[in-house]
Design a protein around this motif. Structure first.
Motif, mmCIF file in Angstrom:
data_model
loop_
_atom_site.group_PDB
_atom_site.id
_atom_site.type_symbol
_atom_site.label_atom_id
_atom_site.label_comp_id
_atom_site.label_asym_id
_atom_site.label_seq_id
_atom_site.Cartn_x
_atom_site.Cartn_y
_atom_site.Cartn_z
ATOM 1 N N PHE A 29 12.259 -14.287 -3.142
ATOM 2 C CA PHE A 29 10.831 -13.935 -3.109
ATOM 3 C C PHE A 29 9.970 -15.076 -3.614
ATOM 4 N N SER A 30 10.524 -15.911 -4.461
ATOM 5 C CA SER A 30 9.760 -17.035 -5.002
ATOM 6 C C SER A 30 9.357 -18.036 -3.920
ATOM 7 N N ARG A 31 9.898 -17.902 -2.740
ATOM 8 C CA ARG A 31 9.552 -18.784 -1.635
ATOM 9 C C ARG A 31 8.546 -18.146 -0.682
ATOM 10 N N TYR A 32 8.064 -16.954 -1.017
ATOM 11 C CA TYR A 32 7.132 -16.228 -0.168
ATOM 12 C C TYR A 32 5.694 -16.409 -0.658
ATOM 13 N N GLY A 33 4.788 -16.648 0.273
ATOM 14 C CA GLY A 33 3.386 -16.502 -0.054
ATOM 15 C C GLY A 33 3.061 -15.020 -0.134
ATOM 16 N N ALA A 34 2.064 -14.662 -0.943
ATOM 17 C CA ALA A 34 1.732 -13.247 -1.140
ATOM 18 C C ALA A 34 0.228 -13.052 -1.186
ATOM 19 N N GLY A 35 -0.178 -11.814 -0.965
ATOM 20 C CA GLY A 35 -1.604 -11.528 -0.995
ATOM 21 C C GLY A 35 -1.885 -10.055 -1.222
ATOM 22 N N TRP A 36 -3.123 -9.768 -1.493
ATOM 23 C CA TRP A 36 -3.613 -8.393 -1.629
ATOM 24 C C TRP A 36 -4.716 -8.175 -0.607
ATOM 25 N N PHE A 37 -4.672 -7.017 0.036
ATOM 26 C CA PHE A 37 -5.690 -6.586 0.974
ATOM 27 C C PHE A 37 -6.123 -5.180 0.578
ATOM 28 N N ARG A 38 -7.246 -4.749 1.094
ATOM 29 C CA ARG A 38 -7.690 -3.382 0.809
ATOM 30 C C ARG A 38 -8.338 -2.791 2.048
ATOM 31 N N GLN A 39 -8.333 -1.463 2.078
ATOM 32 C CA GLN A 39 -8.953 -0.763 3.195
ATOM 33 C C GLN A 39 -9.573 0.530 2.699
ATOM 34 N N ALA A 40 -10.861 0.654 2.917
ATOM 35 C CA ALA A 40 -11.584 1.885 2.590
ATOM 36 C C ALA A 40 -11.661 2.754 3.847
ATOM 37 N N PRO A 41 -11.837 4.054 3.682
ATOM 38 C CA PRO A 41 -11.914 4.940 4.855
ATOM 39 C C PRO A 41 -12.989 4.499 5.831
ATOM 40 N N GLY A 42 -12.641 4.441 7.113
ATOM 41 C CA GLY A 42 -13.606 4.091 8.139
ATOM 42 C C GLY A 42 -13.928 2.618 8.236
ATOM 43 N N THR A 43 -13.192 1.792 7.503
ATOM 44 C CA THR A 43 -13.451 0.345 7.546
ATOM 45 C C THR A 43 -12.187 -0.399 7.958
ATOM 46 N N VAL A 44 -12.351 -1.666 8.272
ATOM 47 C CA VAL A 44 -11.204 -2.491 8.609
ATOM 48 C C VAL A 44 -10.571 -3.039 7.332
ATOM 49 N N ARG A 45 -9.334 -3.439 7.451
ATOM 50 C CA ARG A 45 -8.636 -4.030 6.321
ATOM 51 C C ARG A 45 -9.330 -5.324 5.897
ATOM 52 N N GLU A 46 -9.465 -5.506 4.604
ATOM 53 C CA GLU A 46 -10.226 -6.630 4.055
ATOM 54 C C GLU A 46 -9.343 -7.491 3.159
ATOM 55 N N PHE A 47 -9.451 -8.779 3.311
ATOM 56 C CA PHE A 47 -8.732 -9.723 2.451
ATOM 57 C C PHE A 47 -9.313 -9.675 1.046
ATOM 58 N N VAL A 48 -8.436 -9.610 0.054
ATOM 59 C CA VAL A 48 -8.862 -9.592 -1.344
ATOM 60 C C VAL A 48 -8.481 -10.894 -2.038
ATOM 61 N N ALA A 49 -7.196 -11.234 -2.021
ATOM 62 C CA ALA A 49 -6.736 -12.427 -2.732
ATOM 63 C C ALA A 49 -5.385 -12.861 -2.193
ATOM 64 N N ALA A 50 -5.097 -14.146 -2.344
ATOM 65 C CA ALA A 50 -3.812 -14.684 -1.919
ATOM 66 C C ALA A 50 -3.318 -15.683 -2.947
#
Length: 126
Positions: A29-50
């Motif tokens: 896993f230490s070789r994987y890039g990672a990120g957080w995304f979020r999605q509110a009802p009725g909206t598209v998925r949004e980038f949060v952090a990487a």
């Protein structure tokens, strides 16, 4: 193959802080890039952090810059998201994502990630 499990979501008041954690199982896993995304009802998925594989580079979506911090502990196979000064508009399901192909690069688009967690709900009330 990597499995991601998020935890730490909850219901908080505006201005509060919350820390999300993503636990990864699988090899290298230490070789994987990672990120957080979020999605509110009725909206598209949004980038949060990487964060890149060694934790040396990070990127944030404009709505969370200066309030959220992403970090990782490769010894523990975890990626955390510390969220400060939470606002009602931060309410969403938050997803952790990872991809081996990113490596030392940053992924800000969902299409760049192969592995996703099941999500954890964050609700912020005013």
């Amino acid at each position: 193959q990597v499995r991601l499990v998020e935890s730490g979501g909850g219901v908080v008041q505006a201005g509060d802080s919350l820390k999300l954690s993503c636990a990864a199982t699988g090899r290298a896993f230490s070789r994987y890039g990672a990120g957080w995304f979020r999605q509110a009802p009725g909206t598209v998925r949004e980038f949060v952090a990487a964060i890149n594989s060694n934790g040396g580079r990070t990127s944030y979506g404009d709505p969370v810059k200066g309030r959220f911090t992403i970090s990782r502990d490769n010894a523990k196979n975890t990626v955390d998201l510390l969220m400060n000064s939470l606002r009602p508009e931060d309410t969403a399901v938050y997803y952790c994502a990872a991809d081996f192909r990113l490596g030392t690069e940053l992924g800000i688009y969902g299409s760049e990630y192969e592995y996703w967690g099941q999500g954890t709900q964050v609700t912020v009330f005013s």
